[in-house]
Scaffold this motif. Sequence first.
Motif, PDB file in Angstrom:
ATOM      1  N   PRO A   1       0.836  -1.209   0.000  1.00 45.58           N
ATOM      2  CA  PRO A   1       0.000   0.000   0.000  1.00 45.58           C
ATOM      3  C   PRO A   1       0.866   1.252   0.000  1.00 45.58           C
ATOM      4  CG  PRO A   1       0.006  -1.016   2.168  1.00 45.58           C
ATOM      5  CD  PRO A   1       0.740  -1.947   1.245  1.00 45.58           C
ATOM      6  N   PRO A   2       0.336   2.323  -0.542  1.00 39.97           N
ATOM      7  CA  PRO A   2       1.099   3.573  -0.568  1.00 39.97           C
ATOM      8  C   PRO A   2       1.282   4.114   0.852  1.00 39.97           C
ATOM      9  CG  PRO A   2      -1.138   3.949  -1.305  1.00 39.97           C
ATOM     10  CD  PRO A   2      -0.975   2.480  -1.164  1.00 39.97           C
ATOM     11  N   PRO A   3       2.347   4.857   1.082  1.00 41.77           N
ATOM     12  CA  PRO A   3       2.566   5.395   2.429  1.00 41.77           C
ATOM     13  C   PRO A   3       1.481   6.410   2.821  1.00 41.77           C
ATOM     14  CG  PRO A   3       4.130   6.322   0.887  1.00 41.77           C
ATOM     15  CD  PRO A   3       3.387   5.240   0.161  1.00 41.77           C
ATOM     16  N   VAL A   4       1.123   6.403   4.088  1.00 41.32           N
ATOM     17  CA  VAL A   4       0.074   7.287   4.589  1.00 41.32           C
ATOM     18  C   VAL A   4       0.738   8.508   5.218  1.00 41.32           C
ATOM     19  CG1 VAL A   4      -1.875   7.464   6.172  1.00 41.32           C
ATOM     20  CG2 VAL A   4      -1.410   5.319   5.005  1.00 41.32           C
ATOM     21  N   ASN A   5       0.355   9.702   4.790  1.00 44.48           N
ATOM     22  CA  ASN A   5       0.932  10.928   5.340  1.00 44.48           C
ATOM     23  C   ASN A   5       0.022  11.575   6.382  1.00 44.48           C
ATOM     24  OD1 ASN A   5       3.189  10.707   3.729  1.00 44.48           O
ATOM     25  ND2 ASN A   5       2.248  11.829   2.044  1.00 44.48           N
ATOM     26  N   ASN A   6      -1.247  11.250   6.371  1.00 46.35           N
ATOM     27  CA  ASN A   6      -2.198  11.837   7.294  1.00 46.35           C
ATOM     28  C   ASN A   6      -2.107  11.117   8.647  1.00 46.35           C
ATOM     29  OD1 ASN A   6      -4.412  12.868   8.554  1.00 46.35           O
ATOM     30  ND2 ASN A   6      -5.897  12.234   7.005  1.00 46.35           N
ATOM     31  N   PRO A   7      -1.820  11.820   9.748  1.00 48.84           N
ATOM     32  CA  PRO A   7      -1.684  11.146  11.058  1.00 48.84           C
ATOM     33  C   PRO A   7      -2.967  10.432  11.494  1.00 48.84           C
ATOM     34  CG  PRO A   7      -0.845  13.385  11.190  1.00 48.84           C
ATOM     35  CD  PRO A   7      -1.483  13.246   9.855  1.00 48.84           C
ATOM     36  N   SER A   8      -4.113  11.014  11.205  1.00 50.12           N
ATOM     37  CA  SER A   8      -5.373  10.379  11.595  1.00 50.12           C
ATOM     38  C   SER A   8      -5.552   9.046  10.859  1.00 50.12           C
ATOM     39  CB  SER A   8      -6.538  11.313  11.284  1.00 50.12           C
ATOM     40  OG  SER A   8      -7.758  10.687  11.554  1.00 50.12           O
ATOM     41  N   ALA A   9      -5.232   9.034   9.571  1.00 49.40           N
ATOM     42  CA  ALA A   9      -5.341   7.805   8.798  1.00 49.40           C
ATOM     43  C   ALA A   9      -4.295   6.794   9.246  1.00 49.40           C
ATOM     44  CB  ALA A   9      -5.185   8.104   7.317  1.00 49.40           C
ATOM     45  N   GLN A  10      -3.120   7.274   9.649  1.00 53.24           N
ATOM     46  CA  GLN A  10      -2.076   6.372  10.113  1.00 53.24           C
ATOM     47  C   GLN A  10      -2.466   5.738  11.450  1.00 53.24           C
ATOM     48  OE1 GLN A  10       1.753   8.211  10.268  1.00 53.24           O
ATOM     49  NE2 GLN A  10       2.832   6.265  10.524  1.00 53.24           N
ATOM     50  N   ILE A  11      -3.102   6.502  12.338  1.00 51.47           N
ATOM     51  CA  ILE A  11      -3.581   5.946  13.615  1.00 51.47           C
ATOM     52  C   ILE A  11      -4.653   4.893  13.345  1.00 51.47           C
ATOM     53  CG2 ILE A  11      -4.876   6.507  15.723  1.00 51.47           C
ATOM     54  CD1 ILE A  11      -3.334   9.167  15.774  1.00 51.47           C
ATOM     55  N   ASN A  12      -5.547   5.198  12.409  1.00 49.78           N
ATOM     56  CA  ASN A  12      -6.585   4.223  12.038  1.00 49.78           C
ATOM     57  C   ASN A  12      -5.947   2.939  11.497  1.00 49.78           C
ATOM     58  OD1 ASN A  12      -9.095   3.162  11.605  1.00 49.78           O
ATOM     59  ND2 ASN A  12      -9.438   4.243   9.672  1.00 49.78           N
ATOM     60  N   GLN A  13      -4.934   3.081  10.666  1.00 51.25           N
ATOM     61  CA  GLN A  13      -4.243   1.919  10.109  1.00 51.25           C
ATOM     62  C   GLN A  13      -3.538   1.117  11.214  1.00 51.25           C
ATOM     63  OE1 GLN A  13      -1.120   2.932   7.378  1.00 51.25           O
ATOM     64  NE2 GLN A  13      -1.318   1.013   6.248  1.00 51.25           N
TER      65      GLN A  13
ATOM     66  N   PHE B   1      -3.025  -3.643  14.899  1.00 53.72           N
ATOM     67  CA  PHE B   1      -2.613  -4.059  16.244  1.00 53.72           C
ATOM     68  C   PHE B   1      -2.931  -5.522  16.549  1.00 53.72           C
ATOM     69  CE2 PHE B   1      -3.688  -4.636  20.754  1.00 53.72           C
ATOM     70  CZ  PHE B   1      -2.430  -4.454  21.294  1.00 53.72           C
ATOM     71  N   PRO B   2      -4.121  -6.061  16.212  1.00 48.69           N
ATOM     72  CA  PRO B   2      -4.371  -7.473  16.556  1.00 48.69           C
ATOM     73  C   PRO B   2      -3.402  -8.439  15.876  1.00 48.69           C
ATOM     74  CG  PRO B   2      -6.429  -6.376  16.028  1.00 48.69           C
ATOM     75  CD  PRO B   2      -5.319  -5.421  15.690  1.00 48.69           C
ATOM     76  N   LEU B   3      -2.859  -8.071  14.735  1.00 48.50           N
ATOM     77  CA  LEU B   3      -1.930  -8.964  14.037  1.00 48.50           C
ATOM     78  C   LEU B   3      -0.482  -8.749  14.458  1.00 48.50           C
ATOM     79  CD1 LEU B   3      -3.462  -8.648  10.461  1.00 48.50           C
ATOM     80  CD2 LEU B   3      -3.747 -10.521  12.083  1.00 48.50           C
ATOM     81  N   ASN B   4      -0.108  -7.481  14.741  1.00 51.88           N
ATOM     82  CA  ASN B   4       1.298  -7.166  14.989  1.00 51.88           C
ATOM     83  C   ASN B   4       1.619  -6.826  16.442  1.00 51.88           C
ATOM     84  OD1 ASN B   4       1.814  -7.432  12.247  1.00 51.88           O
ATOM     85  ND2 ASN B   4       1.284  -5.306  11.857  1.00 51.88           N
ATOM     86  N   GLY B   5       0.613  -6.636  17.287  1.00 52.06           N
ATOM     87  CA  GLY B   5       0.864  -6.264  18.677  1.00 52.06           C
ATOM     88  C   GLY B   5       1.593  -7.374  19.415  1.00 52.06           C
ATOM     89  N   GLY B   6       2.693  -7.032  20.073  1.00 52.48           N
ATOM     90  CA  GLY B   6       3.449  -8.012  20.839  1.00 52.48           C
ATOM     91  C   GLY B   6       4.472  -8.781  20.027  1.00 52.48           C
ATOM     92  N   LEU B   7       4.497  -8.611  18.723  1.00 54.11           N
ATOM     93  CA  LEU B   7       5.490  -9.300  17.894  1.00 54.11           C
ATOM     94  C   LEU B   7       6.768  -8.482  17.839  1.00 54.11           C
ATOM     95  CD1 LEU B   7       3.371 -10.520  14.842  1.00 54.11           C
ATOM     96  CD2 LEU B   7       4.162 -11.850  16.785  1.00 54.11           C
ATOM     97  N   GLY B   8       7.881  -9.133  18.009  1.00 58.43           N
ATOM     98  CA  GLY B   8       9.163  -8.429  17.954  1.00 58.43           C
ATOM     99  C   GLY B   8       9.268  -7.413  19.073  1.00 58.43           C
ATOM    100  N   LEU B   9       9.531  -6.152  18.719  1.00 62.04           N
ATOM    101  CA  LEU B   9       9.645  -5.076  19.711  1.00 62.04           C
ATOM    102  C   LEU B   9       8.337  -4.330  19.910  1.00 62.04           C
ATOM    103  CD1 LEU B   9      13.111  -3.607  18.676  1.00 62.04           C
ATOM    104  CD2 LEU B   9      12.607  -5.161  20.561  1.00 62.04           C
TER     105      LEU B   9
END
Length: 99
Positions: free
Chosen positions: A59-71, A76-84
């Motif tokens: 996907p293209p990079p998101v520049n809007n902070p609100s859209a980035q928080i939504n993303q 989070f359910p897939l990546n939360g707790g993985l790695g760091l």
Amino acid sequence: MQGIDCKKGSGFTGGEEQATTRAQRPRVTARGSGGSYAPARLSTPSLPLSQPSAGVYIPPPVNNPSAQINQLNHSFPLNGGLGLNPTNRDAYIRYNLTR
């Protein structure tokens, strides 16, 4: 054992002479009940036969902070707790938003 004489006029004249002469048979060109058959002309394909496979969607990079928080909320359910990544949702968003 006594051999039996072959009849000379039985159609067998000799191996070499038989191989070079063939029986004349009428050629049959029309078969079945249909008329003449002309096969359809094949045109060259406009596209190449081997096409490159589609790659992984990036996907293209998101520049809007609100859209980035939504993303980040959705990831989070897939990546939360993985790695760091932190296991707390708010900490996960703060950690990834400042990267």
